[in-house]
Design a protein around this motif. Structure first.
Motif, short mmCIF file in Angstrom:
data_model
loop_
_atom_site.label_atom_id
_atom_site.label_comp_id
_atom_site.label_asym_id
_atom_site.label_seq_id
_atom_site.Cartn_x
_atom_site.Cartn_y
_atom_site.Cartn_z
N LYS A 27 -3.96 -2.70 -10.48
CA LYS A 27 -4.41 -1.09 -11.17
C LYS A 27 -3.00 -0.09 -10.26
CE LYS A 27 -9.19 -1.39 -11.79
NZ LYS A 27 -10.63 -1.06 -11.32
N ASP A 28 -3.44 -0.65 -8.96
CA ASP A 28 -1.80 0.73 -8.63
C ASP A 28 -0.80 0.01 -7.92
OD1 ASP A 28 -4.67 1.74 -7.90
OD2 ASP A 28 -4.97 0.58 -6.17
N LEU A 29 -0.35 -0.84 -9.27
CA LEU A 29 1.17 -1.18 -9.16
C LEU A 29 1.34 -1.70 -10.43
CD1 LEU A 29 1.10 -2.68 -5.18
CD2 LEU A 29 2.44 -1.32 -6.59
N ALA A 30 2.57 -0.70 -10.45
CA ALA A 30 2.94 -2.04 -12.22
C ALA A 30 4.20 -2.92 -11.64
CB ALA A 30 3.95 -0.60 -12.55
N ALA B 90 2.23 2.41 -10.15
CA ALA B 90 1.07 2.28 -11.28
C ALA B 90 1.52 3.54 -11.89
CB ALA B 90 -0.26 2.12 -11.75
N LYS B 91 1.42 4.80 -10.72
CA LYS B 91 1.09 5.97 -12.08
C LYS B 91 2.75 6.48 -12.49
CE LYS B 91 0.56 7.96 -7.62
NZ LYS B 91 -0.52 7.00 -7.19
N THR B 92 4.30 6.12 -12.25
CA THR B 92 5.23 6.50 -12.17
C THR B 92 5.92 6.03 -13.92
OG1 THR B 92 5.96 5.05 -10.61
CG2 THR B 92 7.56 5.59 -12.32
N PRO B 93 5.61 6.96 -14.54
CA PRO B 93 6.06 6.77 -16.52
C PRO B 93 6.46 6.31 -17.25
CG PRO B 93 6.25 8.71 -15.39
CD PRO B 93 6.42 8.38 -14.30
N ALA B 94 5.41 5.68 -18.18
CA ALA B 94 6.47 3.63 -18.44
C ALA B 94 8.07 3.97 -19.17
CB ALA B 94 6.03 3.99 -19.97
N PRO B 95 8.49 5.68 -18.88
CA PRO B 95 9.90 5.16 -19.51
C PRO B 95 10.59 5.03 -17.96
CG PRO B 95 9.06 7.34 -20.82
CD PRO B 95 7.65 6.17 -19.92
N LEU B 96 10.51 5.29 -17.62
CA LEU B 96 11.15 5.17 -16.44
C LEU B 96 10.87 3.23 -15.14
CD1 LEU B 96 10.57 8.38 -13.53
CD2 LEU B 96 12.58 7.57 -14.87
N LEU B 97 9.72 2.91 -15.88
CA LEU B 97 9.41 1.31 -15.85
C LEU B 97 9.98 0.55 -16.22
CD1 LEU B 97 5.38 1.98 -15.49
CD2 LEU B 97 7.36 1.34 -13.66
N ASP B 98 10.61 0.96 -17.45
CA ASP B 98 11.20 0.70 -18.79
C ASP B 98 12.81 0.12 -18.52
OD1 ASP B 98 8.54 -0.63 -20.26
OD2 ASP B 98 9.15 1.23 -21.37
N ARG B 99 13.17 1.22 -18.13
CA ARG B 99 14.51 1.33 -17.17
C ARG B 99 14.74 0.79 -16.20
NH1 ARG B 99 18.30 5.13 -17.89
NH2 ARG B 99 20.72 4.40 -16.67
N TRP B 100 13.80 -0.09 -15.27
CA TRP B 100 14.05 -0.06 -14.31
C TRP B 100 14.49 -1.69 -14.20
CZ3 TRP B 100 16.58 0.78 -9.86
CH2 TRP B 100 16.60 2.09 -9.15
N GLN C 267 1.09 -1.33 -0.12
CA GLN C 267 0.07 0.20 0.68
C GLN C 267 0.33 1.18 -0.20
OE1 GLN C 267 -2.92 0.05 2.89
NE2 GLN C 267 -3.49 1.97 2.93
N LEU C 268 2.05 1.29 0.38
CA LEU C 268 2.53 2.38 0.35
C LEU C 268 3.46 2.47 -0.62
CD1 LEU C 268 4.47 4.47 2.86
CD2 LEU C 268 6.12 2.63 2.81
N VAL C 269 3.98 1.85 -1.65
CA VAL C 269 4.59 1.66 -2.73
C VAL C 269 3.27 2.48 -3.76
CG1 VAL C 269 5.89 1.13 -4.00
CG2 VAL C 269 6.58 0.71 -2.36
N ALA C 270 2.03 1.70 -3.86
CA ALA C 270 0.85 2.11 -5.29
C ALA C 270 0.88 3.67 -3.95
CB ALA C 270 -0.49 1.31 -4.05
N ASN C 271 0.94 3.66 -3.11
CA ASN C 271 0.55 5.31 -2.83
C ASN C 271 1.47 6.57 -2.71
OD1 ASN C 271 -2.36 4.94 -1.96
ND2 ASN C 271 -2.17 4.25 -0.72
N GLY C 272 2.79 5.36 -2.90
CA GLY C 272 4.22 6.68 -3.04
C GLY C 272 4.43 7.34 -4.24
N PRO C 273 5.80 7.86 -3.84
CA PRO C 273 6.07 8.02 -5.12
C PRO C 273 6.31 8.26 -6.61
CG PRO C 273 7.93 8.06 -3.96
CD PRO C 273 6.83 8.11 -3.27
N ALA C 274 6.32 8.71 -7.73
CA ALA C 274 6.02 8.30 -9.19
C ALA C 274 7.06 8.49 -9.80
CB ALA C 274 4.25 8.99 -10.00
N ASP C 275 8.31 8.79 -8.75
CA ASP C 275 8.72 9.85 -10.14
C ASP C 275 10.63 8.60 -9.58
OD1 ASP C 275 10.19 9.64 -7.60
OD2 ASP C 275 10.63 11.50 -7.27
N GLY C 276 10.39 7.47 -10.01
CA GLY C 276 11.49 6.08 -10.26
C GLY C 276 12.11 6.31 -8.35
N SER C 277 11.41 7.09 -7.85
CA SER C 277 12.88 6.91 -6.29
C SER C 277 12.24 5.59 -5.21
CB SER C 277 12.32 8.25 -5.63
OG SER C 277 11.30 8.89 -5.19
#
Length: 325
Positions: free
Chosen positions: A115-118, A260-270, A80-90
């Motif tokens: 829906k909330d986690l990618a 899941a709010k994290t931009p796709a390019p950041l998700l791909d890079r991770w 839950q913490l991460v689902a509601n956490g920052p979406a900047d890749g940090s």
């Protein structure tokens, strides 16, 4: 400058500002230290994997990756913490089978795994090992089942929390062996192990990193592993399937996800960075020594895997009428 030119200039400025903001949002590595959240207490399998991987990730990306243990509710608090956490890749999460595929079928949780986690990448997987205190007199699965049938309900098994893999593995075993056992939830393997060593409950479907030192010291007796094949580090321990329950399989696993709010390019890079670490020969060797098999995947592969696991364990939850405790 006329009105039309002013409007055009303003539009260009807004577009430039938006592009700059998007670029900043997708900075990699993030400008601040990265947090790798783990849903269990230090000392267990998740923690062992996280610390090995976090160190190498930090070295590779040139930014600190700090492991943050958020134990409680079988790992649900961390998710839950991460689902509601920052979406900047940090902030990334070493998610686990329980909160991602089991708990949502059992109770209300503060996040939707789909829906909330990618998905980022698979992490590690491993069979659990059914262990008992060496002073219990139990030497085999047959002995264990005989005790459970003789003293219905008095046999207890620990888990890392309601809805965790160790919990559902015990429920699956009880279903197939047709026995009743009492579930004793803890906040992680490192919390459960001292009580098993003290004889405060009967058995534990433990993660190998937690159990192996005590097996090697002779304090615990391993009865069976929960995969279809014997792991290389316990070649003399039979599987549950070999012990009278053909087809029994319950693998534990951890996988990386982010908001899941994290931009796709950041998700791909991770995904790229995590897969790189899991394919590193030295990291693979260290994980395997802990009884953990690296499982790098694409983001799509992990998403499909989580959906299949959710369907499998959801059926067990319904059949056993399991609810949150």
């Amino acid at each position: 400058m006329n009105k039309r030119e002013l409007l055009r200039t303003g539009a260009f400025a807004c577009a430039a500002f938006a592009l700059a903001g998007a670029g900043q949002a997708q900075d990699f590595p993030p400008k601040k230290p990265v947090t790798m959240v783990v849903g269990f207490a230090p000392g267990g399998a998740a923690d062992a994997a996280a610390r090995l991987i976090a160190k190498k990730l930090g070295d590779n990306i040139g930014q600190s990756v700090v492991v943050d243990n958020k134990a409680g509710a079988g790992g649900n608090i961390a998710h839950q913490l991460v689902a509601n956490g920052p979406a900047d890749g940090s902030m990334i999460l070493l998610g686990s089978i329980g909160p991602l595929t089991i708990a949502p079928h059992m109770m209300k949780v503060g996040y939707d795994p789909f829906k909330d986690l990618a998905p980022l990448s698979g992490g590690v997987n491993f069979p659990n090992v059914l262990v008992v205190n060496a002073n219990s007199g139990i030497k085999s699965v047959a002995d264990f089942v005989a005790l459970a049938r003789k003293e219905a309900g008095s046999v207890t098994f620990a888990s890392t929390g309601p809805g965790s893999a160790s919990h559902l593995t015990g429920e699956l075993f009880a279903q197939q062996a047709k026995v009743e056992m009492t579930h004793v939830p803890y906040k992680g393997g490192s919390a459960a192990m001292p009580d098993l060593l003290a004889g405060r409950f009967t058995a534990y479907f433990a993660a190998p990193p937690t159990a192996l030192p005590h097996i090697e010291s002779g304090k615990l007796t391993p009865l069976a592993t929960t995969g279809l094949a014997r792991p290389a580090y316990m070649p003399n321990v039979p599987t549950v399937a070999e012990s009278g329950y053909p087809g029994f399989e319950a693998l534990n696993w951890y996988a990386f996800v982010a908001s899941a709010k994290t931009p796709a390019p950041l998700l791909d890079r991770w995904n790229q960075e995590i897969v790189k670490v899991l394919n590193d020969a030295s990291i693979r060797e260290q994980l395997l020594k802990h009884g953990l098999t690296p499982q790098p995947t694409t983001r799509a592969e992990l998403g499909d895997f989580i959906r299949k696991e959710s369907a499998k364990w959801g059926a067990i939850v319904r059949d056993r009428k399991i609810t949150g405790e």
